[in-house]
Design a protein around this motif. Structure first.
Motif, PDB file in Angstrom:
ATOM      1  N   ASP A  98      18.602   5.039 -22.470  1.00 28.02           N
ATOM      2  CA  ASP A  98      18.853   3.590 -22.540  1.00 28.02           C
ATOM      3  C   ASP A  98      18.451   2.919 -21.227  1.00 28.02           C
ATOM      4  N   MET A  99      17.608   1.934 -21.323  1.00 26.48           N
ATOM      5  CA  MET A  99      17.099   1.236 -20.127  1.00 26.48           C
ATOM      6  C   MET A  99      17.707  -0.158 -19.992  1.00 26.48           C
ATOM      7  N   ARG A 100      18.622  -0.531 -20.900  1.00 24.24           N
ATOM      8  CA  ARG A 100      19.133  -1.909 -20.864  1.00 24.24           C
ATOM      9  C   ARG A 100      19.849  -2.178 -19.535  1.00 24.24           C
ATOM     10  N   GLU A 101      19.407  -3.210 -18.837  1.00 26.79           N
ATOM     11  CA  GLU A 101      20.007  -3.633 -17.554  1.00 26.79           C
ATOM     12  C   GLU A 101      19.977  -2.523 -16.496  1.00 26.79           C
ATOM     13  N   ALA A 102      19.012  -1.611 -16.610  1.00 28.96           N
ATOM     14  CA  ALA A 102      18.953  -0.507 -15.637  1.00 28.96           C
ATOM     15  C   ALA A 102      18.588  -1.049 -14.253  1.00 28.96           C
ATOM     16  N   PRO A 103      19.328  -0.669 -13.203  1.00 29.62           N
ATOM     17  CA  PRO A 103      18.975  -1.115 -11.850  1.00 29.62           C
ATOM     18  C   PRO A 103      17.558  -0.695 -11.457  1.00 29.62           C
ATOM     19  N   GLY A 112       0.801  -1.228   0.000  1.00 28.69           N
ATOM     20  CA  GLY A 112       0.000   0.000   0.000  1.00 28.69           C
ATOM     21  C   GLY A 112       0.834   1.279   0.000  1.00 28.69           C
ATOM     22  N   LYS A 113       2.139   1.183   0.148  1.00 28.95           N
ATOM     23  CA  LYS A 113       2.979   2.387   0.101  1.00 28.95           C
ATOM     24  C   LYS A 113       3.123   2.831  -1.359  1.00 28.95           C
ATOM     25  N   HIS A 114       3.267   4.135  -1.513  1.00 26.36           N
ATOM     26  CA  HIS A 114       3.439   4.653  -2.869  1.00 26.36           C
ATOM     27  C   HIS A 114       4.770   5.407  -2.931  1.00 26.36           C
ATOM     28  N   PHE A 115       5.582   5.069  -3.928  1.00 22.68           N
ATOM     29  CA  PHE A 115       6.911   5.672  -4.010  1.00 22.68           C
ATOM     30  C   PHE A 115       7.062   6.527  -5.266  1.00 22.68           C
ATOM     31  N   ALA A 116       7.729   7.663  -5.086  1.00 25.77           N
ATOM     32  CA  ALA A 116       8.116   8.505  -6.228  1.00 25.77           C
ATOM     33  C   ALA A 116       9.520   8.095  -6.628  1.00 25.77           C
ATOM     34  N   VAL A 117       9.725   7.892  -7.924  1.00 23.29           N
ATOM     35  CA  VAL A 117      11.064   7.526  -8.416  1.00 23.29           C
ATOM     36  C   VAL A 117      11.570   8.613  -9.355  1.00 23.29           C
ATOM     37  N   TRP A 118      12.745   9.126  -9.047  1.00 21.68           N
ATOM     38  CA  TRP A 118      13.407  10.070  -9.960  1.00 21.68           C
ATOM     39  C   TRP A 118      14.527   9.316 -10.672  1.00 21.68           C
ATOM     40  N   GLY A 119      14.351   9.156 -11.975  1.00 18.41           N
ATOM     41  CA  GLY A 119      15.398   8.524 -12.769  1.00 18.41           C
ATOM     42  C   GLY A 119      15.121   7.060 -13.028  1.00 18.41           C
ATOM     43  N   LEU A 120      15.100   6.700 -14.317  1.00 18.15           N
ATOM     44  CA  LEU A 120      14.881   5.312 -14.720  1.00 18.15           C
ATOM     45  C   LEU A 120      16.038   4.777 -15.566  1.00 18.15           C
ATOM     46  N   ALA A 121      16.615   5.641 -16.388  1.00 15.14           N
ATOM     47  CA  ALA A 121      17.694   5.205 -17.293  1.00 15.14           C
ATOM     48  C   ALA A 121      18.864   4.666 -16.482  1.00 15.14           C
ATOM     49  N   ALA A 146      11.312   3.182 -20.932  1.00 11.06           N
ATOM     50  CA  ALA A 146      11.089   2.360 -19.725  1.00 11.06           C
ATOM     51  C   ALA A 146       9.826   1.515 -19.873  1.00 11.06           C
ATOM     52  N   LYS A 147       8.928   1.963 -20.744  1.00  7.32           N
ATOM     53  CA  LYS A 147       7.661   1.227 -20.895  1.00  7.32           C
ATOM     54  C   LYS A 147       7.882  -0.178 -21.447  1.00  7.32           C
ATOM     55  N   PHE A 148       8.992  -0.369 -22.142  1.00  3.31           N
ATOM     56  CA  PHE A 148       9.293  -1.703 -22.670  1.00  3.31           C
ATOM     57  C   PHE A 148       9.423  -2.710 -21.519  1.00  3.31           C
ATOM     58  N   ASP A 149      10.061  -2.303 -20.435  1.00  2.00           N
ATOM     59  CA  ASP A 149      10.250  -3.207 -19.281  1.00  2.00           C
ATOM     60  C   ASP A 149       9.131  -3.082 -18.251  1.00  2.00           C
ATOM     61  N   LEU A 150       8.633  -1.877 -18.060  1.00  2.00           N
ATOM     62  CA  LEU A 150       7.730  -1.646 -16.919  1.00  2.00           C
ATOM     63  C   LEU A 150       6.279  -1.433 -17.335  1.00  2.00           C
ATOM     64  N   GLY A 151       6.069  -1.123 -18.616  1.00  2.00           N
ATOM     65  CA  GLY A 151       4.718  -0.990 -19.167  1.00  2.00           C
ATOM     66  C   GLY A 151       3.831  -0.135 -18.295  1.00  2.00           C
ATOM     67  N   THR A 152       2.636  -0.652 -18.026  1.00  2.00           N
ATOM     68  CA  THR A 152       1.671   0.129 -17.241  1.00  2.00           C
ATOM     69  C   THR A 152       1.663  -0.322 -15.779  1.00  2.00           C
ATOM     70  N   THR A 153       2.700  -1.042 -15.369  1.00  2.00           N
ATOM     71  CA  THR A 153       2.740  -1.472 -13.965  1.00  2.00           C
ATOM     72  C   THR A 153       3.016  -0.289 -13.038  1.00  2.00           C
TER      73      THR A 153
END
Ligand SMILES: NC(=O)c1ccc[n+]([C@@H]2O[C@H](COP(=O)([O-])OP(=O)(O)OC[C@H]3O[C@@H](n4cnc5c(N)ncnc54)[C@H](O)[C@@H]3O)[C@@H](O)[C@H]2O)c1
Length: 449
Positions: free
Chosen positions: A333-338, A317-326, A364-371
């Motif tokens: 480039d998202m290949r092997e991104a932590p 139920g926690k919601h997190f803000a993420v800054w930075g995906l690449a 990032a949508k390639f790996d994470l889509g609409t999740t």
């Protein structure tokens, strides 16, 4: 000079554009119809600072063009650069199917034209295991082709600085057996080394190993700092101070000493694995690298473990803000991104995420889509979030308006996977703050869980 680039991805597009910029005529080939049609419509396909201006200018001046026709590109060019993928195969080795497939195609093209390749030079720019140049040579030769050279010319550009690195390389490595190919390659690269950086000639095997040796060393340096950071967390030392203390030693140097959430990207992980595999195959395992790879995989879990510990193992139920995906700043480039490993772990524990990346929201949508949901800017990602996670050290995140961050977050909590914020400042602003290898700034009276 006339150049064909086979494979117009990160390396191919930068290589082709930069060669065109120095007056050569370059034709770039790709077999991905979607990518090709964008490029033919003058639409750039990667995010890379400084590339778009050169790309548009050289198309305009008709020095840079794009085609799906390998045969015409090869026939009209003296230099044929292979900038093809060498992804990690199931056993960790580099998969050579793209390289050897194109080498076979080249053999057939030359064969159909009578078997005389007319001193064309086939250059391998992809990162390939030792011995690949020989395999490429044989794949072409078996079509009864004569009069060609195969050169190894590994690429050292960094995504995010690719144009700068290509235009002003620290060095050019040329692996070849023949004087003729060496001289032609030097003539091609001469405009890029006017400041005196070296063109280093060597045999093809050494050139192939040089690329892996450099990448694996850098991966090892980062991994050493990551292990040291985890040690610092245990003993109450600050890895950032240690980094400065170490890096001032001229034998060590300041670069590639920043701890974080593990290295990623299209190169380090696969290149480390490929070198491990080759070393095992040749009965001389480079054991240091086996450990580097293991430690790096674990490092991608370090931030999540800090988060779980803080929330007593319950982030449902926690919601997190993420800054930075690449996987690093200045690239999409998202290949092997932590970030992918971290976000998937948070989601699997019942949390939700809204993320913002200045360039990688789409990729990032390639790996994470609409999740997860994606915000249009960094502050938009903070709405209703329980905490902020920094996963890529984009410059624009370094000096944010902490007043807005505090106002938008439910609690002023930051998990900084890249150590971009100053813990003393975090304490002063009354944030709860966790970095990598630094003492945390624990909750103040006003900030409860
Ligand atoms: N990305 C980097 O920062 C970097 C830096 C140095 C070296 N390298 C190495 O360079 C190589 C290429 O990497 P990349 O990141 O440019 O890969 P990429 O996946 O971005 O690009 C490869 C391109 O080749 C095309 N392609 C595949 N098969 C083809 C075929 N038969 N004919 C024509 N085109 C074809 C693909 O469609 C794609 O556009 C790899 O070996 C990589 O390890 C990459």
């Amino acid at each position: 000079m006339k150049i064909a680039i086979i494979g117009t991805g990160y390396v191919g597009l930068v290589t082709g554009t930069c060669f065109a910029e120095t007056g050569n005529h370059v034709v770039c080939v790709d077999n991905n119809p979607e990518k090709l049609s964008k490029l033919q419509n003058k639409e750039i396909t990667i995010y890379e600072p400084g590339l778009e201006v050169l790309f548009q200018r050289n198309i305009q001046q008709k020095r840079l063009e794009f085609t799906g026709d390998l045969k015409s590109a090869v026939q009209s060019s003296e230099f044929i650069f292979l900038c093809l993928p060498t992804p990690q195969g199931e056993d960790g080795s580099a998969d050579l199917k793209y390289i050897l497939g194109v080498a076979d195609d080249l053999g057939k093209i030359f064969e159909t034209a009578g078997g005389d390749a007319q001193q064309k030079i086939i250059i391998n720019k992809s990162t390939v295991p030792v011995g690949t140049s020989k395999l490429v040579f044989e794949a072409i030769k078996k079509h009864n082709v004569k009069n060609f050279d195969v050169v190894s010319n590994p690429e050292f550009l960094r995504e995010g600085f690719a144009v700068e690195d290509f235009m002003k390389p620290d060095r050019i490595v040329i692996g070849t057996k023949t004087r003729y190919a060496a001289e032609r390659m030097k003539a091609l690269y001469e405009p890029f080394v006017r400041q005196g950086n070296p063109i280093i000639e060597m045999d093809t095997a050494s050139a192939e190993v040089t690329k892996y040796a450099a990448n694996a060393y850098l991966a090892m340096r980062i991994t050493y700092m990551n292990e040291l950071a985890n040690f610092c967390t245990k003993v109450g030392a600050d890895v950032d101070l240690i980094r400065k203390g170490m890096g001032s030693d001229s034998r060590i140097g300041k670069r590639f000493l920043f701890p974080g959430i593990g290295y990623g990207g299209s190169c380090f992980p696969k290149d480390v694995n490929a070198l491990i595999k080759t070393s095992i195959d040749f009965g001389s395992e480079i054991r240091l690298l086996t450990v580097v790879d293991q430690v790096n995989k674990k490092q991608k879990e370090v931030l999540v473990n800090k988060i779980l510990k803080y929330y007593d193992n319950n982030i449902k139920g926690k919601h997190f803000a993420v800054w930075g995906l690449a996987f690093k700043p200045n690239t999409d480039d998202m290949r092997e991104a932590p970030s992918v490993v971290i976000i998937k772990k948070l989601l699997s524990q019942g949390a939700s995420v809204t993320a913002y990346d200045p360039a990688a929201n789409e990729t990032a949508k390639f790996d994470l889509g609409t999740t997860i949901t994606y915000a249009d800017n960094e502050y938009g990602a903070l709405e209703n979030a329980d905490a902020l996670l920094v996963l890529t050290e984009w410059n624009e995140f370094r000096n944010p308006d902490f007043g807005i961050i505090k106002a938008k977050l439910k609690q002023p909590i930051i998990f900084d996977g890249r150590n971009i914020f100053d813990p003393a400042k975090m304490r002063e602003l009354k944030f709860t703050y966790f970095g990598i290898g630094r003492k945390p700034v624990l909750p103040t009276e006003g900030s409860k869980k």
